[in-house]
Design an enzyme around this catalytic site. Sequence first.
Site, PDB file in Angstrom:
ATOM      1  N   ASP A   1      45.764  41.068  35.027  1.00 35.34           N
ATOM      2  CA  ASP A   1      44.324  41.149  34.775  1.00 35.34           C
ATOM      3  C   ASP A   1      43.844  42.448  35.419  1.00 35.34           C
ATOM      4  OD1 ASP A   1      41.528  41.066  34.875  1.00 35.34           O
ATOM      5  OD2 ASP A   1      41.459  38.889  35.161  1.00 35.34           O
TER       6      ASP A   1
ATOM      7  N   TYR B   1      39.783  36.273  40.274  1.00 38.34           N
ATOM      8  CA  TYR B   1      38.484  35.891  39.736  1.00 38.34           C
ATOM      9  C   TYR B   1      38.310  34.359  39.822  1.00 38.34           C
ATOM     10  CZ  TYR B   1      34.622  35.319  36.563  1.00 38.34           C
ATOM     11  OH  TYR B   1      33.417  34.966  36.031  1.00 38.34           O
TER      12      TYR B   1
ATOM     13  N   ARG C   1      35.781  33.799  11.386  1.00 40.51           N
ATOM     14  CA  ARG C   1      36.478  33.288  12.563  1.00 40.51           C
ATOM     15  C   ARG C   1      37.904  33.838  12.641  1.00 40.51           C
ATOM     16  NH1 ARG C   1      36.532  28.155  11.611  1.00 40.51           N
ATOM     17  NH2 ARG C   1      38.783  27.938  11.668  1.00 40.51           N
TER      18      ARG C   1
ATOM     19  N   LYS D   1      32.696  43.567  31.790  1.00 36.26           N
ATOM     20  CA  LYS D   1      32.507  44.384  32.980  1.00 36.26           C
ATOM     21  C   LYS D   1      32.526  45.866  32.587  1.00 36.26           C
ATOM     22  CE  LYS D   1      32.740  40.247  34.701  1.00 36.26           C
ATOM     23  NZ  LYS D   1      33.936  39.658  35.258  1.00 36.26           N
TER      24      LYS D   1
HETATM   25  C1  LIG Z   1      34.620  38.554  35.067  1.00 36.34           C
HETATM   26  C2  LIG Z   1      36.081  38.443  35.186  1.00 36.34           C
HETATM   27  C3  LIG Z   1      36.805  37.545  34.402  1.00 36.34           C
HETATM   28  C4  LIG Z   1      36.129  36.616  33.437  1.00 36.34           C
HETATM   29  O1  LIG Z   1      35.468  37.320  32.427  1.00 36.34           O
HETATM   30  P1  LIG Z   1      34.132  36.770  31.662  1.00 36.34           P
HETATM   31  O2  LIG Z   1      33.920  37.827  30.639  1.00 36.34           O
HETATM   32  O3  LIG Z   1      33.052  36.642  32.669  1.00 36.34           O
HETATM   33  O4  LIG Z   1      34.518  35.449  31.064  1.00 36.34           O
HETATM   34  C5  LIG Z   1      38.177  37.516  34.553  1.00 36.34           C
HETATM   35  N1  LIG Z   1      38.816  38.320  35.424  1.00 36.34           N
HETATM   36  C6  LIG Z   1      38.138  39.188  36.209  1.00 36.34           C
HETATM   37  C7  LIG Z   1      38.895  40.037  37.176  1.00 36.34           C
HETATM   38  C8  LIG Z   1      36.762  39.281  36.117  1.00 36.34           C
HETATM   39  O5  LIG Z   1      36.086  40.133  36.906  1.00 36.34           O
END
Ligand SMILES: *Cc1c(COP(=O)(O)O)cnc(C)c1O
Length: 399
Positions: A185, A113, A60, A210
């Site tokens: 982000d 998001y 962890r 992604k």
């Molecule tokens: C998908 C996404 C998230 C969240 O990510 P997860 O891996 O699904 O928890 C945050 N910000 C953006 C822009 C995203 O496309």
Amino acid sequence: MSKKEWRFRTRAVHAGEQPDSVTGAAAPSIVPSTSFVTHEGDTGFTIEESLETAPFLYAREGNPNVRQLEVKLASLDGGETAVAFGSGMAAGVAMFWHFLKPGDHLVASDVCYVGVAEYMRKTLPRFGVEVTPVDLSDLDLLRAAFRPNTKMVFAETPANPILRLTDIRAVAEIAHERGVRLVVDSTFATPAVTLPLQLGADVVAHSLTKYLNGHGDAMGGVVIGSRADLKGLREEGVAHGGAILSPFSAWLILRGLVTLPIRMRAHSENAMQVARFLESHPAVSRVIYPGLASHPQHELARRQMQHPSGMLAFQTPDGPATARKFAKKLEVFHYTVSLGHHKSLIFYISTSELQSHSFQLDPQALARYRSFAGDGVFRVSVGLEDPEDLCADLAQALA
Ligand SMILES: *Cc1c(COP(=O)(O)O)cnc(C)c1O
């Protein structure tokens, strides 16, 4: 040549990886072990923050696959250090709590998001953090949003799902004049498209689920920045928060990252062809893609994005009816959520549903959102298939 001088594609292949010191294996092995035997007679449990020197003890707190991934991710975004999490949401939540405390004020992209949008609006205020959602593409709105207790600006660019852009350099300058940190982000862009730290952002966050993994088969998240800024994030967010990335997912994402530079170029070329096709189609009323001259911020896209990426949005006069046709008729595209996979994905996002569940925009902000999205948009993640097949698939489904 020192490793620091390696160019982007070389770092995507080599950063964080070296032959196994015991077996000589050239490819990374998966290390599922939860405990690591120590020969030093250790008696304590300090959590080492350094990616370079930490010994492993309990999974962890650190794992070799996660470590390799963090080194590669920090290298690609040009940050001193990186902390990986089990999902993008876990990374975002840990990041908010690392930098914010009750009584602080957060200025954030009003469109972002949905998970982050809901967490900011529903959860952070319950714990005493004030949140002001702002359209960060308007710098006057940003300037007016600051308060004496503002501690962070949080920008998502391009913003989900309307591909509205934030000028990172300009927002960083405005935030820094006021002593406020900028977090970006950059999930829709990836380091192959935009390097927010180079443009002045203090911290960059990604969902690894992604484009960075790129194959739709592992979840993860990461926060990248300076050692000073991220000091304590690993201990609090990962070791205590428990939001660890599994060794197998880390191994998959590490492998996906190797091809990130060439994938993002191919995603962008494909998306450009699909965007042009849609723009010329009589059943399509609007296409939003940073690579098209018709995007309201096309000039900013050219300055800030090395490629226009693989995400686009479009409208048809009756979105819900088109969505029903797409779900039945599309053969190459998958009608589903998420993005950044090798496969092409499409999903309809209704403005009224997004507004009532997630965004809750004031009337002015809603009007600005609707100027991009109307009643709703199809969010398209253009994959790596032949673009002619993607256009043909959309053509037969739109017919
Ligand atoms: C998908 C996404 C998230 C969240 O990510 P997860 O891996 O699904 O928890 C945050 N910000 C953006 C822009 C995203 O496309």
